[in-house]
Enzyme design. Sequence first.
Site, PDB file in Angstrom:
ATOM      1  N   SER A  28       4.196   2.714   8.103  1.00 25.09           N
ATOM      2  CA  SER A  28       3.847   1.681   7.127  1.00 25.09           C
ATOM      3  C   SER A  28       5.065   1.285   6.296  1.00 25.09           C
ATOM      4  CB  SER A  28       2.757   2.190   6.188  1.00 25.09           C
ATOM      5  OG  SER A  28       1.534   2.310   6.850  1.00 25.09           O
ATOM      6  N   HIS A  61       0.823  -1.215   0.000  1.00 24.97           N
ATOM      7  CA  HIS A  61       0.000   0.000   0.000  1.00 24.97           C
ATOM      8  C   HIS A  61       0.852   1.257   0.000  1.00 24.97           C
ATOM      9  CE1 HIS A  61       0.329  -0.115   4.559  1.00 24.97           C
ATOM     10  NE2 HIS A  61       0.465   1.181   4.341  1.00 24.97           N
ATOM     11  N   ASP A 116       0.192  -7.751   1.749  1.00 28.39           N
ATOM     12  CA  ASP A 116       0.600  -6.344   1.712  1.00 28.39           C
ATOM     13  C   ASP A 116       2.126  -6.240   1.719  1.00 28.39           C
ATOM     14  OD1 ASP A 116       0.555  -3.603   1.751  1.00 28.39           O
ATOM     15  OD2 ASP A 116      -0.164  -3.423   3.825  1.00 28.39           O
TER      16      ASP A 116
END
Length: 704
Positions: free
Chosen positions: A365, A201, A248
């Site tokens: 992230s 992402h 992910d």
Amino acid sequence: MKYFLFAVLAISTLLSSANAINQPPLLIAKPKIVGGELATQSAWPWMSALVFTYSDVDSSLNVAGTQYQSEPFSYSPSGQASATMVDCGIGEGLCNLAENKICLIARGEIDFSVKVDNCQAAGGIGAIIYNNIAGVISGTLGEGFIGNIPVIAISQDDGAILLNELDSIATINLSVKQDLAQSASCGASFIGEKWVLTAAHCVEGANIEFLKVNIGEYDLSNGASKAKAIKRIYIHPEYEEGSAFNNDIALIELVESSDQTAVKLLDYNTSKQLAIANSPATVIGWGNVNAYGPNDEPPINSQPNQLRQVELYLLSNEECKDQLAQAYSDLNDTTYSSNQVGITNNMICAAFSGGVQKGSCQGDSGGPLLVNTNEGWQQIGIVSFGVGCANEAFPDVYARIGSFTTWINNITQGIAIESSYDFALTPQNKAQTTQLTVTNNTNLIANLSFTLLTDNINSNGFSLNTSNCIQLAAKQSCQIQVDFDAKILGKHKVRIVINSNDVNIPTSQSYISAEAVASNSDINTQLSNGSSELLWFSGGDQPWLLDNTEPAIMSGAIGDNQQSAVLLTFSGAGTLSFDWSVSSEENTDSPDEPFGVLYLIIDDKQINLISGEVAYTKVTIDDLAVGEHQVTWLYKKDGGTSEGTDKASLKNVIFTPTITTLPAPPPSPSATLPPSTTDSKSSGGSVYLILFLLILLTARPQLI
């Protein structure tokens, strides 16, 4: 105060509401470091930052001797402007009395670039845009902005003050600093040679012309010049965006190799054992440091420049599922089971105890979750998502490295192919083609073959030309051609599997998808009077519908994470204009990541978007070149709550072809014409005129 010369890859809170039958309404935030401590500078040599480098700019605003806090817009020209101000409202049109003045403009509805264009077109020499919510705007004028007046942003409160100071002299100053600066969007980890791991992402839709990687980074306030260029990004082909975030993970290939220390990757079985034992784990990053709950508004950005770390403990997947099910049940006053919370074997969870809020959050992230084993520090996970930030009831969720070691090895040590390609929405009966790069990352010559495989999914219309990649030398690349012929309506998907004649050469595969959308004669009649040159198509999860209250169309009734699209195809050079509107949920905290949004896409390039409550607004696209054109209006809805009518609308679509004035034909070579007869038509001129008329008849679309 910083000036961004790029389109920022925003990482912000993502609200998601899945079907209650299968999953609870998730409140997902992409994580950060909360409750941690400053990391030791040399402790994590493999820690990397995904950064954008830019020329830093100082901005200042002085009005009647008072300094106001300001921020420059990305892509704003530098320079100085000094004059009295004029109130330009929200800047939806030319600003009256702006000649040689500074435009004071409110944020709202109209794109920032349009506001500034309207100011400059009316003679304004600078623009001040004030916010319509608390805080100072962090915005962009867009990569294609061509204005030349300086533009700054101020807060809502300061804007209210300046509205009472219009007769005072305001001085805007934007000056470029010499040193290169950087802004981190995500973390990452260096795994050796030219390879970096991060979350999918973080790089989905990233532009590698702007995004770079800074390996061994510690302090973001310096070292921008060390950032390395990206050659290619491989997102896991089965990555599930939206609320699931399964798989992910992404690999980044750098243009040049690095001799920096690489992190070791932990295998799947060991990760399971450590999770069952609730072993300690450490997560590191530059994310926000303020905690908040699942129903709280995210606090103001608090990302530090220096690397931080926090220690958590691992959970088995069973423990994680049970905790999340209980937390969702308490939050929503209903009952959820452990199999409804979306945790897969490709994920691993970590939590904190002792009452002190700890965890990862926005900005972290893509960074590593690490465990200290008898082989030293090893990476067990990648920061993926969480609910709120550092909330004791909701464990943080990470991509489990051990689930992807084969995929990582196939790419980095074998035959790599671009992981996926989407032909997206294609008008029925149109053929499309693309080229995919295949790279031999081994030290061996590879003899290759390619196979198209399906997984019980419609695969009609795909074909391959792989003649350039039958034999591939070590460390070399080639390209295969993928064709899609949209004869059969609906969604199509196929896998390209690479086969090698040498068992010592691992290979990878690519997922190709497309959707053929149907022509729509009703829309053609509604907007184009049945034109045979201007053709309309509609599809997606729901097609667009007629709005019979006026000659208009509106998006179909779609659900969470769905889309409704309408396409127009035509040929020729000219100008396209239309009126569009939308009534949807707006992301006021991060406008670059709207929740309900209507996109304008022309010839595969996103041109514009609107979100929130936007009344019918006219858009004009000039200078469309000669050739075939496809214009797509795509309404997409996120997984969050709905606001307004949750609908997009379109009307008054007009294409005006360019009429080219052709030069006068040369005189007939068989005659010498005296000056007094140069206006006479010769036979050569007649043929030229006929050809000219034929061109107009065959290439000019009708007006809509």
